[in-house]
Design a protein around this motif. Structure first.
Motif, PDB file in Angstrom:
ATOM      1  N   ASP A   1       0.809  -1.208   0.000  1.00 54.26           N
ATOM      2  CA  ASP A   1       0.000   0.000   0.000  1.00 54.26           C
ATOM      3  C   ASP A   1       0.843   1.259   0.000  1.00 54.26           C
ATOM      4  OD1 ASP A   1      -2.321  -1.470   0.034  1.00 54.26           O
ATOM      5  OD2 ASP A   1      -2.384  -1.556   2.232  1.00 54.26           O
ATOM      6  N   GLU A   2       2.151   1.101   0.275  1.00 53.11           N
ATOM      7  CA  GLU A   2       3.031   2.262   0.328  1.00 53.11           C
ATOM      8  C   GLU A   2       3.916   2.255  -0.902  1.00 53.11           C
ATOM      9  OE1 GLU A   2       4.708   3.589   4.015  1.00 53.11           O
ATOM     10  OE2 GLU A   2       3.789   1.903   5.039  1.00 53.11           O
ATOM     11  N   LYS A   3       3.625   3.121  -1.835  1.00 57.90           N
ATOM     12  CA  LYS A   3       4.371   3.170  -3.090  1.00 57.90           C
ATOM     13  C   LYS A   3       5.409   4.276  -3.032  1.00 57.90           C
ATOM     14  CE  LYS A   3       3.709   3.638  -8.083  1.00 57.90           C
ATOM     15  NZ  LYS A   3       2.740   3.873  -9.160  1.00 57.90           N
ATOM     16  N   PRO A   4       6.680   3.950  -3.375  1.00 59.37           N
ATOM     17  CA  PRO A   4       7.704   4.999  -3.367  1.00 59.37           C
ATOM     18  C   PRO A   4       7.324   6.134  -4.296  1.00 59.37           C
ATOM     19  CG  PRO A   4       8.705   2.827  -3.576  1.00 59.37           C
ATOM     20  CD  PRO A   4       7.225   2.645  -3.740  1.00 59.37           C
ATOM     21  N   THR A   5       7.498   7.364  -3.832  1.00 58.89           N
ATOM     22  CA  THR A   5       7.086   8.522  -4.623  1.00 58.89           C
ATOM     23  C   THR A   5       8.159   9.579  -4.641  1.00 58.89           C
ATOM     24  OG1 THR A   5       5.986   9.419  -2.675  1.00 58.89           O
ATOM     25  CG2 THR A   5       4.621   8.169  -4.198  1.00 58.89           C
ATOM     26  N   ALA A   6       9.430   9.151  -4.732  1.00 58.63           N
ATOM     27  CA  ALA A   6      10.528  10.118  -4.672  1.00 58.63           C
ATOM     28  C   ALA A   6      10.412  11.184  -5.736  1.00 58.63           C
ATOM     29  CB  ALA A   6      11.869   9.393  -4.808  1.00 58.63           C
ATOM     30  N   ASN A   7       9.904  10.803  -6.920  1.00 53.81           N
ATOM     31  CA  ASN A   7       9.846  11.763  -8.004  1.00 53.81           C
ATOM     32  C   ASN A   7       8.516  12.505  -8.079  1.00 53.81           C
ATOM     33  OD1 ASN A   7      12.338  11.856  -9.792  1.00 53.81           O
ATOM     34  ND2 ASN A   7      12.162   9.712  -9.266  1.00 53.81           N
ATOM     35  N   ASP A   8       7.731  12.445  -7.013  1.00 54.37           N
ATOM     36  CA  ASP A   8       6.566  13.311  -6.933  1.00 54.37           C
ATOM     37  C   ASP A   8       6.972  14.727  -6.545  1.00 54.37           C
ATOM     38  OD1 ASP A   8       4.908  11.314  -7.656  1.00 54.37           O
ATOM     39  OD2 ASP A   8       4.097  10.926  -5.656  1.00 54.37           O
ATOM     40  N   GLN A   9       8.240  14.902  -6.204  1.00 48.24           N
ATOM     41  CA  GLN A   9       8.723  16.240  -5.901  1.00 48.24           C
ATOM     42  C   GLN A   9       8.657  17.106  -7.160  1.00 48.24           C
ATOM     43  OE1 GLN A   9       9.397  16.909  -2.933  1.00 48.24           O
ATOM     44  NE2 GLN A   9      10.022  15.056  -1.879  1.00 48.24           N
ATOM     45  N   PRO A  10       8.473  18.397  -7.023  1.00 43.08           N
ATOM     46  CA  PRO A  10       8.417  19.251  -8.208  1.00 43.08           C
ATOM     47  C   PRO A  10       9.735  19.250  -8.960  1.00 43.08           C
ATOM     48  CG  PRO A  10       8.584  20.573  -6.221  1.00 43.08           C
ATOM     49  CD  PRO A  10       8.331  19.167  -5.777  1.00 43.08           C
ATOM     50  N   ALA A  11       9.652  19.298 -10.276  1.00 46.10           N
ATOM     51  CA  ALA A  11      10.852  19.377 -11.097  1.00 46.10           C
ATOM     52  C   ALA A  11      11.337  20.818 -11.134  1.00 46.10           C
ATOM     53  CB  ALA A  11      10.559  18.855 -12.500  1.00 46.10           C
ATOM     54  N   ALA A  12      12.278  21.103 -12.037  1.00 49.76           N
ATOM     55  CA  ALA A  12      12.840  22.450 -12.091  1.00 49.76           C
ATOM     56  C   ALA A  12      11.743  23.483 -12.289  1.00 49.76           C
ATOM     57  CB  ALA A  12      13.851  22.545 -13.227  1.00 49.76           C
ATOM     58  N   ALA A  13      11.912  24.615 -11.645  1.00 51.19           N
ATOM     59  CA  ALA A  13      10.840  25.602 -11.601  1.00 51.19           C
ATOM     60  C   ALA A  13      10.815  26.517 -12.816  1.00 51.19           C
ATOM     61  CB  ALA A  13      10.978  26.436 -10.330  1.00 51.19           C
ATOM     62  N   ASP A  14      11.883  26.516 -13.608  1.00 49.88           N
ATOM     63  CA  ASP A  14      11.901  27.449 -14.724  1.00 49.88           C
ATOM     64  C   ASP A  14      11.031  26.953 -15.869  1.00 49.88           C
ATOM     65  OD1 ASP A  14      13.579  25.361 -15.222  1.00 49.88           O
ATOM     66  OD2 ASP A  14      15.088  26.533 -16.269  1.00 49.88           O
ATOM     67  N   LYS A  15      10.737  27.855 -16.815  1.00 50.27           N
ATOM     68  CA  LYS A  15       9.865  27.526 -17.940  1.00 50.27           C
ATOM     69  C   LYS A  15      10.598  26.618 -18.924  1.00 50.27           C
ATOM     70  CE  LYS A  15       7.427  31.940 -17.647  1.00 50.27           C
ATOM     71  NZ  LYS A  15       7.116  33.222 -18.349  1.00 50.27           N
ATOM     72  N   PRO A  16       9.849  25.870 -19.751  1.00 53.59           N
ATOM     73  CA  PRO A  16      10.492  25.022 -20.762  1.00 53.59           C
ATOM     74  C   PRO A  16      11.419  25.845 -21.654  1.00 53.59           C
ATOM     75  CG  PRO A  16       8.165  24.491 -20.588  1.00 53.59           C
ATOM     76  CD  PRO A  16       8.377  25.720 -19.757  1.00 53.59           C
ATOM     77  N   GLY A  17      12.523  25.247 -22.013  1.00 54.73           N
ATOM     78  CA  GLY A  17      13.501  25.927 -22.863  1.00 54.73           C
ATOM     79  C   GLY A  17      13.846  25.089 -24.068  1.00 54.73           C
ATOM     80  N   LYS A  18      15.073  25.197 -24.518  1.00 55.14           N
ATOM     81  CA  LYS A  18      15.559  24.426 -25.651  1.00 55.14           C
ATOM     82  C   LYS A  18      15.373  22.932 -25.394  1.00 55.14           C
ATOM     83  CE  LYS A  18      19.945  23.104 -27.777  1.00 55.14           C
ATOM     84  NZ  LYS A  18      21.421  23.243 -27.689  1.00 55.14           N
ATOM     85  N   HIS A  19      14.939  22.218 -26.428  1.00 54.79           N
ATOM     86  CA  HIS A  19      14.756  20.774 -26.268  1.00 54.79           C
ATOM     87  C   HIS A  19      16.111  20.087 -26.108  1.00 54.79           C
ATOM     88  CE1 HIS A  19      13.927  16.562 -27.298  1.00 54.79           C
ATOM     89  NE2 HIS A  19      12.741  16.814 -26.778  1.00 54.79           N
TER      90      HIS A  19
END
Length: 346
Positions: free
Chosen positions: A33-51
């Motif tokens: 019932d406890e699923k690891p969620t390490a990557n539920d943290q917010p990603a980088a806060a800046d706007k999308p840039g160059k691919h």
């Protein structure tokens, strides 16, 4: 590879470079019932840039920690609309991994993230990528020369041992003639030697404590159980155990239970979900674990994206990402385990 551009900060999520993340994982006593969620943290806060196209190459995921490395990289990349991830099939065969990395070089990915099966053996292919103008993020197992990578990010093996020893030392500092034992990992690995050295150095600060036994296991449940059984038979009385790895710790705990022993405290190493659950329940010998964070792979994706977009890191004045980042090996016990529970892995 270096671009002196305005630094719109790459803000690491707390899963990326925070002072606690984690080491080897186990599946034997999961709570589904406890699923690891390490990557539920917010990603980088800046706007999308160059691919940016990031190539990722790691070893075979034959261990909980390595599987978590792959998951962290994949999940982090998915959080960015401006990132594509080219990931290879993991291999512990150095020739095969070299071939996979050469394929990524030929595809002309923008940045490479490499966790080498063997840092020394893969140094030349790292150099090849760098000379081809593809910056390399060297993940954890370091290449033989800094010329083979733009940035190294990894864990602190010496710090793991140091923090484990300090935790045990503080718990036993009022006890006369305290005795501790050590269940190490694979002895021919430098990381194992570093962990033991850190542990021994920490214990030097506590003259009342003596390390009376050490066995080397193999980072597996089976080896942990077998070697722990030997330690228990040879040492009828001791006060604390440090186990380098939470996967082999599952086996060690089995041996301890079979022997009916509960007269000592145990500190693990990794940050596996099963270890966190046992620490939270606080009804056995396992009282803490020292982290070796696979979230470093998520951070490596952040760093690769920053390189591809010629950005620095938010919170730092420099225009460029650092040349190296060593992650902290935090101690997780019942006082802070709830905080770290989402980062536990199976």
């Amino acid at each position: 590879m270096s671009h002196l551009t305005s630094r719109r900060g790459l803000l690491f999520g707390t899963a990326a470079v925070s002072a606690g993340a984690l080491l080897a994982g186990c599946t034997s006593n999961d709570n589904k019932d406890e699923k690891p969620t390490a990557n539920d943290q917010p990603a980088a806060a800046d706007k999308p840039g160059k691919h940016v196209t990031i190539g990722f190459a790691g070893p075979q995921a034959d261990h909980g920690w390595l599987n978590a490395i792959n998951d962290n990289a994949k999940n982090r990349a998915k959080k960015y609309s401006d990132v594509s991830l080219e990931i290879t099939e993991g291999s512990n065969d150095t020739a095969a991994q070299i071939g996979q990395i050469e394929t990524l070089i030929n595809k002309k990915v923008d940045v490479l993230v490499v966790l080498p099966a063997d840092g020394k053996a893969l140094t030349q292919v790292g150099l090849k990528a760098m000379r081809a103008g593809i910056p390399v993020i060297n993940l954890d197992r370091v290449f033989n020369t800094p010329q083979a990578y733009r940035c190294w990010i990894g864990g602190d093996n010496y710090g793991m041992g140091l923090n484990a020893g300090t935790y045990i030392g503080e718990k036993l500092k009022g006890k006369a003639n305290a005795r501790v034992i050590e269940l190490a990992g694979i002895d021919n690995l430098e990381l194992t030697r570093q962990r033991t050295q850190g542990f021994d150095d920490a214990l030097k600060n506590y003259p009342n404590i003596k390390k009376v036994a050490r066995q080397a296991a193999e980072f597996t449940v089976e080896s942990g159980q077998a070697k722990m059984a030997q330690l228990l038979q040879a040492q009828p009385k001791f006060d604390a155990l440090w186990n380098h790895d939470d996967d082999q710790g599952v086996g060690a705990l089995r041996a301890i239970e079979q022997a009916g022993r509960d007269d000592f405290l145990m500190v693990g190493g990794a940050g596996a979900l099963s270890a966190f659950q046992a620490i939270k329940q606080d009804n056995g010998v396992l009282k803490a674990t020292v982290l070796y964070p696979p979230t470093m792979a998520a951070s490596a994706i952040d760093l690769a994206r920053a390189l591809g977009q010629a950005k620095g890191i938010g919170g730092l004045a420099e225009y460029e990402i650092p040349a190296s980042i060593t992650l902290y090996s935090a101690v997780v016990d019942k006082d802070n385990v709830v905080q770290y529970m989402p980062t536990g892995f199976r």
